[in-house]
Structures are given as structure tokens and as C-alpha cells.
Design a protein around this motif. Structure first.
Motif, mmCIF file in Angstrom:
data_model
loop_
_atom_site.group_PDB
_atom_site.id
_atom_site.type_symbol
_atom_site.label_atom_id
_atom_site.label_comp_id
_atom_site.label_asym_id
_atom_site.label_seq_id
_atom_site.Cartn_x
_atom_site.Cartn_y
_atom_site.Cartn_z
ATOM 1 N N LEU A 50 82.192 21.184 -79.182
ATOM 2 C CA LEU A 50 82.591 22.484 -78.666
ATOM 3 C C LEU A 50 81.790 22.833 -77.421
ATOM 4 C CD1 LEU A 50 82.428 24.518 -81.989
ATOM 5 C CD2 LEU A 50 84.445 23.493 -80.966
ATOM 6 N N ASN A 51 82.406 23.548 -76.490
ATOM 7 C CA ASN A 51 81.685 24.164 -75.377
ATOM 8 C C ASN A 51 81.284 25.565 -75.824
ATOM 9 O OD1 ASN A 51 81.811 22.168 -73.344
ATOM 10 N ND2 ASN A 51 83.938 22.688 -72.959
ATOM 11 N N VAL A 52 79.992 25.870 -75.713
ATOM 12 C CA VAL A 52 79.483 27.162 -76.153
ATOM 13 C C VAL A 52 78.642 27.763 -75.029
ATOM 14 C CG1 VAL A 52 78.067 28.358 -77.861
ATOM 15 C CG2 VAL A 52 79.498 26.443 -78.573
ATOM 16 N N GLU A 53 78.960 28.991 -74.647
ATOM 17 C CA GLU A 53 78.212 29.701 -73.607
ATOM 18 C C GLU A 53 77.127 30.574 -74.227
ATOM 19 O OE1 GLU A 53 81.116 32.063 -71.555
ATOM 20 O OE2 GLU A 53 81.639 30.423 -70.208
ATOM 21 N N GLY A 54 76.018 30.700 -73.514
ATOM 22 C CA GLY A 54 74.986 31.650 -73.902
ATOM 23 C C GLY A 54 73.740 31.050 -74.520
ATOM 24 N N MET A 55 73.740 29.760 -74.829
ATOM 25 C CA MET A 55 72.526 29.142 -75.371
ATOM 26 C C MET A 55 71.517 28.983 -74.236
ATOM 27 S SD MET A 55 73.761 26.165 -78.030
ATOM 28 C CE MET A 55 74.868 25.313 -76.902
ATOM 29 N N MET A 56 70.300 29.429 -74.459
ATOM 30 C CA MET A 56 69.285 29.389 -73.417
ATOM 31 C C MET A 56 68.066 28.529 -73.769
ATOM 32 S SD MET A 56 70.818 31.275 -71.257
ATOM 33 C CE MET A 56 69.676 31.772 -70.008
ATOM 34 N N CYS A 57 67.912 28.205 -75.060
ATOM 35 C CA CYS A 57 66.684 27.516 -75.460
ATOM 36 C C CYS A 57 66.881 26.808 -76.800
ATOM 37 C CB CYS A 57 65.543 28.528 -75.582
ATOM 38 S SG CYS A 57 65.809 29.757 -76.881
ATOM 39 N N GLY A 58 65.833 26.152 -77.243
ATOM 40 C CA GLY A 58 65.855 25.474 -78.528
ATOM 41 C C GLY A 58 66.064 26.435 -79.687
ATOM 42 N N GLY A 59 65.595 27.657 -79.533
ATOM 43 C CA GLY A 59 65.793 28.656 -80.581
ATOM 44 C C GLY A 59 67.272 28.981 -80.780
ATOM 45 N N CYS A 60 67.998 29.060 -79.668
ATOM 46 C CA CYS A 60 69.453 29.285 -79.737
ATOM 47 C C CYS A 60 70.127 28.123 -80.447
ATOM 48 C CB CYS A 60 70.038 29.426 -78.327
ATOM 49 S SG CYS A 60 69.445 30.849 -77.393
ATOM 50 N N GLU A 61 69.724 26.917 -80.105
ATOM 51 C CA GLU A 61 70.270 25.727 -80.754
ATOM 52 C C GLU A 61 70.066 25.791 -82.263
ATOM 53 O OE1 GLU A 61 69.242 22.658 -77.077
ATOM 54 O OE2 GLU A 61 68.096 22.544 -78.930
ATOM 55 N N LYS A 62 68.850 26.123 -82.661
ATOM 56 C CA LYS A 62 68.498 26.156 -84.087
ATOM 57 C C LYS A 62 69.301 27.213 -84.835
ATOM 58 C CE LYS A 62 65.689 23.893 -86.236
ATOM 59 N NZ LYS A 62 66.062 22.597 -86.808
ATOM 60 N N ARG A 63 69.533 28.376 -84.202
ATOM 61 C CA ARG A 63 70.319 29.435 -84.852
ATOM 62 C C ARG A 63 71.740 28.958 -85.132
ATOM 63 N NH1 ARG A 63 70.361 34.189 -81.117
ATOM 64 N NH2 ARG A 63 71.561 35.149 -82.766
ATOM 65 N N ILE A 64 72.348 28.281 -84.160
ATOM 66 C CA ILE A 64 73.702 27.762 -84.348
ATOM 67 C C ILE A 64 73.713 26.666 -85.403
ATOM 68 C CG2 ILE A 64 75.551 26.425 -83.251
ATOM 69 C CD1 ILE A 64 75.015 28.075 -80.699
ATOM 70 N N GLU A 65 72.757 25.755 -85.328
ATOM 71 C CA GLU A 65 72.685 24.664 -86.307
ATOM 72 C C GLU A 65 72.519 25.198 -87.722
ATOM 73 O OE1 GLU A 65 69.531 22.259 -84.709
ATOM 74 O OE2 GLU A 65 70.798 21.490 -83.106
ATOM 75 N N ASN A 66 71.675 26.205 -87.893
ATOM 76 C CA ASN A 66 71.467 26.791 -89.219
ATOM 77 C C ASN A 66 72.722 27.490 -89.726
ATOM 78 O OD1 ASN A 66 68.829 25.869 -89.338
ATOM 79 N ND2 ASN A 66 67.948 27.791 -88.649
ATOM 80 N N ALA A 67 73.383 28.239 -88.856
ATOM 81 C CA ALA A 67 74.585 28.978 -89.264
ATOM 82 C C ALA A 67 75.710 28.018 -89.657
ATOM 83 C CB ALA A 67 75.051 29.901 -88.144
ATOM 84 N N LEU A 68 75.933 26.987 -88.854
ATOM 85 C CA LEU A 68 77.006 26.046 -89.164
ATOM 86 C C LEU A 68 76.635 25.114 -90.307
ATOM 87 C CD1 LEU A 68 78.378 25.141 -85.632
ATOM 88 C CD2 LEU A 68 79.193 26.872 -87.247
ATOM 89 N N GLY A 69 75.357 24.923 -90.532
ATOM 90 C CA GLY A 69 74.900 24.114 -91.654
ATOM 91 C C GLY A 69 75.267 24.710 -93.002
ATOM 92 N N GLU A 70 75.608 26.003 -93.014
ATOM 93 C CA GLU A 70 76.029 26.673 -94.249
ATOM 94 C C GLU A 70 77.476 26.362 -94.623
ATOM 95 O OE1 GLU A 70 75.382 30.778 -93.375
ATOM 96 O OE2 GLU A 70 73.200 30.598 -93.427
ATOM 97 N N VAL A 71 78.245 25.808 -93.692
ATOM 98 C CA VAL A 71 79.655 25.479 -93.949
ATOM 99 C C VAL A 71 79.702 24.168 -94.730
ATOM 100 C CG1 VAL A 71 81.888 24.979 -92.903
ATOM 101 C CG2 VAL A 71 80.367 26.670 -91.831
#
Length: 84
Positions: free
Chosen positions: A23-44
């Protein structure tokens, strides 16, 4: 509306087929943003692996099963990012 940019069916060890979605995702600025997305999608449940990359603005998802892309988009956008 289809929000993925690439789906590839590939084999991994043991002959198990995995679906790969990027996916193309706008708005990620740092490793913290990456981790938030990874954690959220890891719940699926259907998602086996997630790797977000703020440098190129992509999220790579691997799954053995079909994924409800509306759920994926909602989880990412609830964090304040935009799926292109």
C-alpha cells in the motif's frame, strides 16, 4: 474501491502460498509511525506479517488468507495516516 497497489502470490518455504499487498500510505514521518501501523495491522487475524517504511511511504502486508481491505484502510486512517 481497491486501495492496494500490488498483489503478488508467492511461494515460501514448505510450499505455503502467501499473498503480498503493498500500500501507498501518506503521513509516516519516522520509525514510530511505522511501528504504530505495524502494531495496528498486526491485530488483524488474517495478516501474518506487516512492514511499514516511512522513507518510501509503503506498507507491505503478507497473508495466507483474503484480507478485508476496508478494515486495513480504516485501521491505518484511524491512526491519522492516508491510504492513497
Amino acid at each position: 474501491m481497491e486501495i492496494y497497489i500490488f498483489i503478488n502470490y508467492r511461494k515460501i518455504q514448505g510450499g505455503i502460498k502467501m499473498n503480498e499487498i503493498i500500500l501507498n500510505v501518506e503521513g509516516m514521518m519516522c520509525g514510530g509511525c511505522e511501528k504504530r501501523i505495524e502494531n495496528a495491522l498486526g491485530e488483524v487475524k488474517a495478516i501474518k506479517n506487516v512492514k511499514a517504511n516511512h522513507e518510501d511511504g509503503t506498507v507491505k502486508i503478507e497473508s495466507k488468507k483474503e484480507i478485508d481491505m476496508d478494515v486495513v484502510k480504516e485501521k491505518i486512517e484511524n491512526l491519522g495516516f492516508k491510504v492513497k
